[in-house]
Design a protein around this motif. Structure first.
Motif, PDB file in Angstrom:
ATOM      1  N   PHE A  31      -3.528   2.066   3.065  1.00 32.68           N
ATOM      2  CA  PHE A  31      -3.451   0.856   3.762  1.00 32.68           C
ATOM      3  C   PHE A  31      -2.472  -0.043   3.006  1.00 32.68           C
ATOM      4  CE2 PHE A  31      -7.512   0.110   6.324  1.00 32.68           C
ATOM      5  CZ  PHE A  31      -7.029   1.099   7.291  1.00 32.68           C
ATOM      6  N   CYS A  32      -2.677  -0.115   1.607  1.00 35.32           N
ATOM      7  CA  CYS A  32      -2.092  -1.088   0.716  1.00 35.32           C
ATOM      8  C   CYS A  32      -0.908  -0.607  -0.176  1.00 35.32           C
ATOM      9  CB  CYS A  32      -2.879  -1.758  -0.110  1.00 35.32           C
ATOM     10  SG  CYS A  32      -4.774  -2.271   0.864  1.00 35.32           S
ATOM     11  N   CYS A  60      -2.842   3.549  -1.940  1.00 37.00           N
ATOM     12  CA  CYS A  60      -3.807   3.366  -0.952  1.00 37.00           C
ATOM     13  C   CYS A  60      -2.948   3.494   0.217  1.00 37.00           C
ATOM     14  CB  CYS A  60      -4.473   1.786  -1.001  1.00 37.00           C
ATOM     15  SG  CYS A  60      -5.306   1.260   0.372  1.00 37.00           S
ATOM     16  N   HIS A 104     -10.390   2.270  -2.193  1.00 39.69           N
ATOM     17  CA  HIS A 104      -9.452   0.898  -2.642  1.00 39.69           C
ATOM     18  C   HIS A 104     -10.356  -0.391  -2.560  1.00 39.69           C
ATOM     19  CE1 HIS A 104      -5.746  -1.722  -2.545  1.00 39.69           C
ATOM     20  NE2 HIS A 104      -6.220  -1.457  -3.689  1.00 39.69           N
ATOM     21  N   CYS A 151      -9.497  -3.368  -0.114  1.00 37.50           N
ATOM     22  CA  CYS A 151      -9.562  -3.258   1.463  1.00 37.50           C
ATOM     23  C   CYS A 151     -10.743  -2.221   1.792  1.00 37.50           C
ATOM     24  CB  CYS A 151      -8.399  -2.537   1.658  1.00 37.50           C
ATOM     25  SG  CYS A 151      -7.902  -0.915   1.485  1.00 37.50           S
TER      26      CYS A 151
HETATM   27 ZN   LIG Z   1      -5.971  -0.753   0.180  1.00 38.22          ZN
END
Ligand SMILES: [Zn+2]
Lengths: 88, 924
Positions: A8-9, A6, A59, A62
């Motif tokens: 972001f993650c 992801c 995802h 998020c």
């Molecule tokens: Zn994420």
């Protein structure tokens, strides 16, 4: 269980993601002007490639939608990029 | 069969009592059920699946397809335990699964006498006519192995563990131990798993010293080195599958009755050191009790101190037969070596063996040990997508081009010599192999039945029949004969079956090919996959903030679309009618907190919602509310709900309760894919704003006593508008929307204020004859008014114009989701199913939901639609129903035939709105 990155993650288990569609498909607009055939192509036709495939995934924790290129045979993840266009 | 003093890893100071088929026996700690029975001279441990032939063990571990037990211990019962991999515990009561009354004398053994009438494909061919279901009960009774109890086992829960490591070594034999040590000592994080209690793999059965040490000492030293370097060792742990991106599923066994644990380990590198097993030899009567794999017999001797026979014939085609004979002789047996490549051989005897013959020569023996060569265990390699190649010199498939991050070593890689294996594991130069083999193939001309799959009773004749009927592809062969479909999944039978098909077709084994290897490698309880994903944890229910108050008011709670909500209040379902009448005469008070409250915010919010909704939302003014549909791109109705405009750039979507998550996902998808995500934001506030709805002729009076600081007069606060007020100092959003058809107010407040609001509403309602009502009563009220529920009164084809909402389809010029799909040939069909009401004749009962409306032409019935909702309306005093019917809107007043479960009745098509069609009550 695959592992996807992801944006972001970081790397997370496959089950946290949802497939959202093949990348690069553009909604024909204005839609009223489209033929039945063009509209049906937009709705139903998928490339479903054997090998590298550019796809939109989300995802779910998020809620970030992003583009992932992966190999549908080897299951290798070839890369991710953000979906949004740069607005600066 | 006897115990040999001084041999084995068992603890002879700890005897354990158990029973088998009702008879008492004694074994030792460290025994498996199979080894303990053999030590007691009990050879027959089961019956084959189809012919109920008496069977003993073939292998000493997971390669035994024959001995399968139902076991009970301390009130815990587990079906289908392989006797060779189940460690003995004090007090176990075991029974052979496929035998009535027991393995020794099975009444279905008679089936064996009729075997010539039951060839491969017998079931497919015989039970086709006139109808499989005529035979199903009888066959199902005969099929299957252990008995399953129809009760959940309390406390039987598989722990689920997750781990990562640099190197996962699967298999703790010589190669696995050496590789794990090298990896751990080089500083990498290592997990080493083996399925036995004792590490060592095939080392014990090979006999002799290992690098100058006894096998036990050598294994202990390697394990100490691995753990000293920070490695983790996991005994009793079987790798059952390798999955994408180097994820390995491992199942750890525990004491009997305790659910195995599942470990999901993600490894940078997987080292497969899973070993090899003996391939059976195909000869006449080769399924008789007492015909055992060579390595199986050596395992029984080395691990459990059990010598499987006194007078042994070894029928082998490879170089491991000679050292095996030496070991068995040393243990006290008389051994004769026979060359399996010379054939044909026939075993003689029934429940006990007495000889093996070749031509006219008859060799007396009580036991035959067979090996058609070692077969590397490549299952995990294939799970991961690795390729195999055929090595003619050892007549076996070995790992070839590998999956990324996976490596095979030792016997699993076709390396059968100990010294070569150790060098391979340590990455050193390889010494020369000494393993040799003479190829064998089944003799098609030999007399007598030659078994290929022991558990499923597939013989060479069955393979011949399959070949004759052109089921020559190995995948067809497998399904036609059930070869390899037993609980051992072909571990023993696969190679023999391939060899048979190859011989029949005059091809080589690699030309014939292999079937697909699928997880799990050994049978595991379904529980292993379930683990904690059960009940509440599988799909957690959403709970209401007001649940304690609702329960205090007598709510019967039930699940509705993923939320736990009141079905009714009071003593039983009869309260539903009372609540519906109360709502129409006075007022009903609902908890409507589950309705969506999704905020859409930003400069593009209005345009975004205008695109998302079928209905025009851009023209909605602040303070107003509009009803609308969301469609799929295919034009089908996905959700209905209302949109309230809070301000120029702020809206709240109130979608159906069960669609909140789905609507949020759709909004996010369109927001991020196709819109500028910096100009519109989605924020789901559903759980933050509990909602109390008051509906009915007395609703306004109840609200007046709540002191909401809002002018509630009908002309000041109209239907489909909203106001912001206060309740006990907190913000209260009040919307005039209705799902009942009467004047209704939805009051949403912050969580901390919800209890006070609920109690105040109940207190204000009580003197007016109003009270709480549940979802069931509301369902009746909304059906009386013809208000639909998406997914109940619509299906996956329903478009908005099928529901009477045609204007945006005709007039809306801006693009919206699903727009073009509303103008296809399909969307314009005159026979589309449209939502209508149905009235049963006076005095008739309510129509069954799901009943079909039928048209009868020339005596043939055709469904033209179905009942979607049906209730007895307490307010109107007669049944009402909604239905989707072909061309329904044009059928007003038409009498139709209703068909349900073979019964016929009548109904008349009406408008779906039965209550207050002019809307006087709604706007009051
Ligand atoms: Zn994420």
């Amino acid at each position: 269980m695959q592992r996807f990155p992801c944006p972001f993650c970081g790397p997370r288990d496959e089950r946290e993601f949802h497939f959202a569609g093949e990348a690069g498909k553009i909604r024909p607009t204005p839609s009223a002007a489209q033929s039945d055939t063009d509209w049906a192509t937009y709705l139903y036709e998928a490339q479903n490639p054997r090998g590298p495939s550019r796809e939109i995934w989300v995802h779910t924790p998020c809620q970030e939608y992003f583009i992932m290129t992966r190999d549908t045979v080897s299951m290798e993840v070839l890369g991710t990029e953000q979906l949004r266009k740069e607005t600066l | 069969m006897k115990r040999v003093e001084g041999l084995g890893l068992i603890d002879r100071r700890t005897p354990l009592n158990f029973s088998f088929d009702g008879k008492p026996y004694q074994g030792f700690a460290g025994d498996t059920l199979a080894s303990a029975l053999l030590a007691n001279g009990q050879r027959i441990m089961g019956r084959s699946f189809k012919y109920h032939r008496p069977r003993s063990v073939w292998g000493a571990w997971f390669d035994d397809p024959n001995a399968i037990f139902d076991i009970e211990l301390n009130g815990f019962h587990e079906p289908n335990c392989p006797a060779a991999t189940t460690y003995l515990e004090e007090g176990m009561q075991a029974r052979a699964v496929n035998a009535t009354p027991n393995a020794h004398s099975d009444i279905k053994g008679l089936l064996d006498k009729f075997n010539r009438f039951m060839p491969a494909g017998f079931y497919y061919k015989t039970f086709m006519w006139p109808n499989w279901h005529l035979f199903e009960g009888f066959i199902r009774n005969m099929a299957g192995l252990g008995r399953v109890e129809n009760v959940a086992k309390s406390g039987y829960i598989s722990e689920q563990h997750h781990a990562t490591c640099d190197v996962l070594v699967i298999g703790g034999g010589a190669a696995g131990l050496a590789a794990a040590r090298v990896a751990a000592e080089s500083g990498r994080s290592v997990i080493l798993a083996d399925d036995h209690r004792e590490f060592g793999g095939g080392l014990f059965r090979q006999g002799g010293l290992v690098e100058g040490q006894t096998p036990v000492d050598w294994v202990t030293e390697q394990l100490s080195a691995v753990t000293a370097a920070g490695g983790l060792v996991m005994p009793l742990t079987t790798a059952i599958g390798v999955y994408d991106h180097n994820l390995v599923g491992l199942v750890e066994a525990h004491a009997f009755g305790q659910a195995p644990s599942l470990h999901r380990i993600r490894a940078e590198q997987i080292i497969m050191a899973t070993g090899a097993i003996d391939r059976p030899v195909t000869f006449a009567n080769n399924d008789r009790p007492g015909i055992i794999a060579v390595d199986g017999a050596l395992e029984f001797l080395a691990r459990y101190g059990v010598l499987v026979g006194k007078n042994i014939a070894i029928l082998s085609n490879n170089s491991l037969a000679t050292p095996a004979a030496e070991i068995l002789r040393t243990a006290g047996a008389k051994v004769r070596l026979l060359d399996a490549s010379t054939g044909p051989f026939t075993a003689h005897g029934g429940k006990s063996l007495n000889a093996i013959s070749q031509g006219t020569e008859r060799i007396p023996c009580d036991t035959i040990l067979a090996s058609g060569g070692l077969v590397p265990l490549v299952h995990l390699w294939r799970h991961a997508g690795g390729k195999l190649s055929w090595r003619a010199d050892i007549a076996a498939f070995v790992p070839a081009k590998g999956p990324v991050g996976m490596q095979a070593i030792g016997a699993a890689n076709g390396t059968f010599d100990l010294d070569v294996s150790l060098s391979e594991a340590r990455g050193e130069n390889l010494p020369k192999s000494t393993y040799t083999l003479r190829p064998i193939q089944p003799d098609l001309t030999a007399k007598g039945r030659q078994w290929i799959d022991f558990q499923h009773d597939v013989t060479l004749k069955d393979i011949e029949l399959a070949a004759r009927e052109n089921y020559t592809s190995v995948e067809h062969l497998k399904r036609y004969t059930t070869l390899g479909m037993a609980s051992d999944q072909g571990k023993t039978s696969n190679m023999a079956g391939l060899a048979a098909m190859a011989t029949l077709q005059g091809k080589s084994i690699p030309e014939t090919g292999t079937t697909t290897f699928r997880p799990p490698f050994v049978p595991v309880p379904f529980e292993v996959y379930r683990g904690a994903r059960r009940g509440q944890y599988f799909n957690p229910l959403k709970r209401l903030v007001l649940e304690p108050e609702l329960r205090a008011a007598g709510a019967a709670m039930a699940e509705y679309g993923g939320s736990l909500r009141p079905a009714w209040f009071g003593s039983g379902p009869h309260e539903i009618t009372r609540e519906a009448i109360m709502a129409r005469r006075a007022a009903a008070i609902f908890d409507a907190s589950t309705l969506g409250k999704i905020e859409v915010i930003g400069p593009d919010a209005a345009a975004f919602l205008n695109f998302i909704y079928y209905n025009t939302m851009a023209t909605l003014k602040p303070g107003f509310i509009r009803y609308g549909f969301m469609l799929t791109e295919r034009g089908a109705v996905y959700d209905d709900g209302v949109v309230a405009r809070m301000g120029e750039n702020r809206f709240i979507i109130s979608c159906s309760s069960s669609h909140v998550d789905g609507v949020v996902a759709r909004l996010e998808a369109w927001r991020q894919d196709g819109n500028n995500p910096d100009r519109v934001f989605i924020h789901d506030t559903t759980p933050n704003w509990p909602t109390v709805t008051v509906t009915g002729p007395k609703a306004r009076e109840i609200l007046e006593s709540l002191d909401l600081q809002i002018d509630l007069a009908p002309e000041a606060f109209k239907h489909m508008t909203w106001r912001e007020g206060r309740f006990e100092g907190a913000v209260a959003r009040v919307s005039r929307v209705s799902f009942s058809g009467d004047t209704s107010f939805e009051i949403s407040v912050p969580v901390a204020t919800a209890t006070a609001l609920w109690q105040a509403a109940l207190a204000a309602g009580k003197p007016l004859g109003a009270g709480p009502a549940g979802v069931e009563a509301l369902s009746i009220l909304r059906a009386e008014k013809g208000y639909l529920i998406i997914g109940k009164d619509t299906d996956g084809d329903t478009m908005p114009h099928d529901l009477g909402f045609s204007i945006p389809r005709q007039k809306k010029t801006a693009d919206f989701v699903g727009d073009r799909s509303l103008h296809t040939e399909n969307a314009n069909r005159a026979d589309r199913k449209q939502l209508v009401g149905l009235m049963a004749p006076p005095g008739a009962a309510a129509l069954p939901t799901g009943a079909h409306l039928v048209e009868v032409t020339l005596g043939k019935r055709r469904s033209i639609g179905y009942v979607t909702s049906s209730y007895h309306s307490p307010t109107l005093g007669h049944p009402i129903a909604l239905a989707l019917i072909e061309g329904g809107a044009a059928r007003m007043g038409e009498d139709l035939t209703v068909w349900h479960m073979g019964k016929q009745s009548a109904a008349q098509v009406t408008s779906p709105c039965f209550y207050d069609p002019e809307g006087a009550a709604l706007h009051a």
